[in-house]
Design a protein around this motif. Structure first.
Motif, PDB file in Angstrom:
ATOM      1  N   LEU A 152      -9.600   4.264 -15.910  1.00 59.00           N
ATOM      2  CA  LEU A 152      -8.651   4.154 -14.796  1.00 59.00           C
ATOM      3  C   LEU A 152      -7.555   3.147 -15.138  1.00 59.00           C
ATOM      4  N   PRO A 153      -6.271   3.508 -14.965  1.00 59.38           N
ATOM      5  CA  PRO A 153      -5.194   2.536 -15.249  1.00 59.38           C
ATOM      6  C   PRO A 153      -5.172   1.415 -14.211  1.00 59.38           C
ATOM      7  N   LEU A 154      -4.556   0.301 -14.568  1.00 59.17           N
ATOM      8  CA  LEU A 154      -4.447  -0.828 -13.643  1.00 59.17           C
ATOM      9  C   LEU A 154      -3.648  -0.431 -12.401  1.00 59.17           C
ATOM     10  N   TYR A 155      -4.003  -1.021 -11.282  1.00 59.11           N
ATOM     11  CA  TYR A 155      -3.342  -0.719 -10.013  1.00 59.11           C
ATOM     12  C   TYR A 155      -2.024  -1.468  -9.897  1.00 59.11           C
ATOM     13  N   ASP A 156      -0.990  -0.763  -9.433  1.00 56.21           N
ATOM     14  CA  ASP A 156       0.287  -1.421  -9.128  1.00 56.21           C
ATOM     15  C   ASP A 156       0.226  -2.117  -7.767  1.00 56.21           C
ATOM     16  N   LYS A 157      -0.581  -1.538  -6.859  1.00 53.59           N
ATOM     17  CA  LYS A 157      -0.661  -2.094  -5.506  1.00 53.59           C
ATOM     18  C   LYS A 157      -1.433  -3.411  -5.507  1.00 53.59           C
ATOM     19  N   THR A 158      -0.984  -4.310  -4.637  1.00 55.81           N
ATOM     20  CA  THR A 158      -1.703  -5.572  -4.458  1.00 55.81           C
ATOM     21  C   THR A 158      -2.768  -5.398  -3.372  1.00 55.81           C
ATOM     22  N   GLU A 159      -3.595  -6.402  -3.211  1.00 60.59           N
ATOM     23  CA  GLU A 159      -4.620  -6.339  -2.158  1.00 60.59           C
ATOM     24  C   GLU A 159      -3.967  -6.214  -0.785  1.00 60.59           C
ATOM     25  N   LEU A 160      -2.867  -6.924  -0.566  1.00 57.45           N
ATOM     26  CA  LEU A 160      -2.186  -6.859   0.731  1.00 57.45           C
ATOM     27  C   LEU A 160      -1.637  -5.450   0.982  1.00 57.45           C
ATOM     28  N   ASN A 161      -1.099  -4.792  -0.061  1.00 56.68           N
ATOM     29  CA  ASN A 161      -0.610  -3.416   0.094  1.00 56.68           C
ATOM     30  C   ASN A 161      -1.717  -2.499   0.607  1.00 56.68           C
ATOM     31  N   VAL A 162      -2.890  -2.604  -0.012  1.00 55.74           N
ATOM     32  CA  VAL A 162      -4.012  -1.730   0.359  1.00 55.74           C
ATOM     33  C   VAL A 162      -4.486  -2.040   1.777  1.00 55.74           C
ATOM     34  N   ILE A 163      -4.583  -3.319   2.117  1.00 58.26           N
ATOM     35  CA  ILE A 163      -5.013  -3.704   3.469  1.00 58.26           C
ATOM     36  C   ILE A 163      -4.072  -3.119   4.519  1.00 58.26           C
ATOM     37  N   MET A 164      -2.760  -3.214   4.283  1.00 57.91           N
ATOM     38  CA  MET A 164      -1.779  -2.680   5.239  1.00 57.91           C
ATOM     39  C   MET A 164      -1.889  -1.163   5.349  1.00 57.91           C
ATOM     40  N   GLU A 165      -2.118  -0.479   4.221  1.00 57.95           N
ATOM     41  CA  GLU A 165      -2.264   0.984   4.244  1.00 57.95           C
ATOM     42  C   GLU A 165      -3.495   1.400   5.043  1.00 57.95           C
ATOM     43  N   VAL A 166      -4.597   0.682   4.842  1.00 58.19           N
ATOM     44  CA  VAL A 166      -5.830   1.030   5.558  1.00 58.19           C
ATOM     45  C   VAL A 166      -5.679   0.751   7.043  1.00 58.19           C
ATOM     46  N   ARG A 167      -5.042  -0.370   7.379  1.00 54.83           N
ATOM     47  CA  ARG A 167      -4.810  -0.666   8.795  1.00 54.83           C
ATOM     48  C   ARG A 167      -3.991   0.447   9.456  1.00 54.83           C
ATOM     49  N   GLU A 168      -3.006   0.948   8.735  1.00 48.46           N
ATOM     50  CA  GLU A 168      -2.170   2.036   9.261  1.00 48.46           C
ATOM     51  C   GLU A 168      -3.012   3.298   9.481  1.00 48.46           C
ATOM     52  N   LEU A 169      -3.921   3.575   8.531  1.00 55.42           N
ATOM     53  CA  LEU A 169      -4.811   4.737   8.666  1.00 55.42           C
ATOM     54  C   LEU A 169      -5.732   4.582   9.882  1.00 55.42           C
TER      55      LEU A 169
END
Length: 357
Positions: free
Chosen positions: A159-176
């Motif tokens: 798996l390649p390294l993620y461009d997204k930061t932890e904060l990016n993922v948290i905000m995306e999940v909150r939106e979901l």
């Protein structure tokens, strides 16, 4: 057995390298190499430990730099460290990947491999444990302890390294969560599921995002052990409410929110017998103990915002300590009772024989 490579990774802080070293020395199988992946900033500390604990082994040192973006739940750090370690291991070797703050009984691992007729030829399965192998999340085998052929683990960590930061993922999940009107039952982003999904794609597996498909994928590519099968211990204090380190990691059965505003998940681990159909008395004991513990400490309070009074916590703590003490000594009491009955029976037979004479 093929050549065995042990890959150890993690920051130097909070390691239990002394326990890992002791378990290696007690192993009946020889390790062809021990690959230790370390941060450059930890070099001096590691060198001291290696000279003290691993001087009699063939040690390969791999130095890496820390990343600016560690990724969600440190997925990039894990990818960076494990890839670096695997890159110096030959194809065909049997690799055991271990965090340096965890330890297993290597003799028990090899005994399990022999007991369950693990085949090394053309085997694409990866061995892991029930520790964080989640039933409530799709495609989520544990990534803490892993073992398998080196070429398979290299595919697993492609798996390649993620461009997204932890904060990016948290905000995306909150939106979901908001879009689902709080009906989203699990966090769809996790290092474990991202690694496994990527591996399945490489195997040409058609991911259907269903519980049935996730289970089939597990049966096809994962060989699951319970944590107590190999005495998997963790330095972190994760067996609440006990405030002890280095305890066997128990499967989880509780509610948690991975972060504030995230979905409230009913965490449940998949157990060995649920995949391979084998359950014994020891399994029943640890499963009962786990369910009992998490019944008393049933949620991650920090992110669910559930507050307990200190007195209630103390009561729960003392109660669970007492219950687990009783559970712990119960098998010994039963054995002692059976032993007493057998001795009485033997003495009775001896007496009858004496009378017959």
């Amino acid at each position: 057995m093929d050549k065995i490579s042990l890959l150890i990774h993690g920051p130097h802080s909070d390691n239990i390298l002394d326990k890992i070293s002791s378990s290696i020395k007690e192993s009946r199988h020889e390790f062809s190499e021990i690959v230790i992946v370390m941060y450059e900033d930890d070099k001096d500390l590691y060198e001291e430990d290696i000279n003290k604990l691993f001087s009699s082994f063939n040690v390969k040192k791999v130095f890496i730099k820390d990343l600016v973006n560690p990724g969600f739940a440190n997925i990039n750090r894990q990818l960076n460290a494990v890839k670096a370690g695997l890159s110096v291991i030959d194809d065909g070797n049997f690799v055991i990947k271990l965090r340096n703050d965890q330890c297993i009984n290597f003799n028990k691992l090899f005994k399990c491999i022999e007991k369950y007729n693990w085949s090394f030829e053309n085997n694409k399965k990866i061995i892991t444990t029930c520790c964080y192998t989640r039933k409530d999340r799709l495609y989520h085998p544990s990534d803490m302890f892993l073992a398998g052929k080196s070429e398979i683990l290299k595919e697993y960590y492609s798996l390649p390294l993620y461009d997204k930061t932890e904060l990016n993922v948290i905000m995306e999940v909150r939106e979901l969560v908001e879009k689902s009107n709080n009906t989203l039952k699990y966090n769809p982003f996790s290092p474990e599921s991202e690694l496994f999904r990527n591996f399945l794609i490489n195997q040409k597996w058609e991911i259907k995002e269903s519980k049935e498909d996730s289970y089939k994928a597990f049966c096809e590519y994962i060989y699951l052990l319970n944590s107590w099968d190999i005495t998997l211990i963790w330095k972190k204090k994760r067996n609440y409410p006990f405030k002890k380190e280095n305890q066997i990691v128990l499967p989880h059965f509780f509610k948690l929110a991975p972060f504030p505003g995230g979905p409230v998940e009913k965490a449940a681990c998949i157990l060995r017998h649920q995949i391979h159909g084998r359950k014994n008395l020891l399994d029943s004991y640890y499963i009962f103990k786990s369910r009992l513990i998490w019944k008393f400490w049933s949620c991650n309070e920090d992110n669910i915002n559930r507050k307990y009074k200190k007195s209630v916590l103390k009561l729960k703590y003392k109660s669970i300590r007492l219950l687990c003490f009783v559970i712990g000594i119960l098998p010994y009491l039963l054995v002692n009772r059976i032993e007493t009955k057998l001795k009485n029976k033997i003495n009775s037979i001896k007496h009858k024989i004496t009378l017959l004479r």
